[in-house]
Motif scaffolding. Structure first.
Motif, short mmCIF file in Angstrom:
data_model
loop_
_atom_site.label_atom_id
_atom_site.label_comp_id
_atom_site.label_asym_id
_atom_site.label_seq_id
_atom_site.Cartn_x
_atom_site.Cartn_y
_atom_site.Cartn_z
N ALA A 35 -8.58 -77.71 46.05
CA ALA A 35 -8.37 -77.57 47.47
C ALA A 35 -7.37 -75.84 48.08
O ALA A 35 -7.87 -75.10 48.77
CB ALA A 35 -8.56 -78.21 48.79
N GLN A 36 -6.50 -76.19 47.98
CA GLN A 36 -5.44 -75.23 47.87
C GLN A 36 -5.44 -73.81 47.25
O GLN A 36 -5.53 -72.89 47.39
CB GLN A 36 -4.10 -75.63 47.82
N TRP A 37 -5.85 -73.72 46.10
CA TRP A 37 -6.18 -72.88 45.11
C TRP A 37 -7.61 -72.90 45.62
O TRP A 37 -7.91 -70.87 45.48
CB TRP A 37 -6.69 -73.40 43.36
N THR A 38 -8.30 -72.46 45.84
CA THR A 38 -9.52 -72.77 46.06
C THR A 38 -9.45 -71.56 47.72
O THR A 38 -10.36 -70.25 47.97
CB THR A 38 -10.93 -73.04 46.89
N ALA A 39 -8.68 -72.19 48.66
CA ALA A 39 -8.69 -71.49 49.69
C ALA A 39 -7.65 -70.23 49.87
O ALA A 39 -7.63 -69.24 50.16
CB ALA A 39 -7.63 -71.98 50.50
N PRO A 64 10.59 -65.83 52.77
CA PRO A 64 10.09 -66.75 53.66
C PRO A 64 9.00 -67.87 53.19
O PRO A 64 8.06 -66.84 53.16
CB PRO A 64 10.55 -65.90 55.02
N GLY A 65 8.96 -69.12 53.22
CA GLY A 65 7.35 -69.28 53.25
C GLY A 65 7.03 -69.13 52.09
O GLY A 65 6.12 -69.18 51.55
N ARG A 96 3.67 -73.98 50.43
CA ARG A 96 4.46 -73.37 51.04
C ARG A 96 5.89 -74.29 50.35
O ARG A 96 5.18 -75.58 50.92
CB ARG A 96 5.04 -73.05 52.28
N HIS A 97 6.66 -73.98 50.88
CA HIS A 97 8.16 -74.34 50.27
C HIS A 97 8.26 -75.83 51.58
O HIS A 97 8.58 -74.68 52.21
CB HIS A 97 9.39 -74.00 49.75
#
Length: 105
Positions: free
Chosen positions: A13-17, A73-74, A103-104
């Protein structure tokens, strides 16, 4: 030894976003590059791979953190673990499971 990458539903889902958002084109390129390194050599020096002790895999696997960005940052990170490998007959394919692209923390 080249490995196969598999994604958890969260990582997928993160990759698709990232793929769908035009504003993340540069970030997507950096993540793609990091995933390429991860597939070829999880210890590639550009990934700065290290164990991430705050997470464990579903079956207790050690989870590792790899850098997609640095000094930002982030900065984005890729969290992953080894396995489970695919076995078909006598052929074994090593697998890296991508747990999250985020994000970290």
């Amino acid at each position: 030894m080249e490995r196969k990458l598999k994604f958890t539903p969260t990582a997928d889902a993160q990759w698709t976003a990232l793929e769908k958002s035009p504003s993340t084109a540069a970030l997507l390129a950096q993540v793609r590059k990091a995933l390429g390194y991860l597939e070829i050599d999880p210890r590639h020096r550009g990934l700065h791979t290290h164990e991430f002790t705050s997470l464990a895999g579903v079956h207790g696997e050690k989870v590792f953190e790899a850098y997609a960005q640095n000094d930002t940052p982030g900065a984005y990170r890729i969290f992953w673990h080894y396995g489970p490998d695919e076995i078909r007959g006598r052929k074994r394919t090593p697998v890296i499971t991508v747990v999250a692209i985020t994000r970290h923390p």
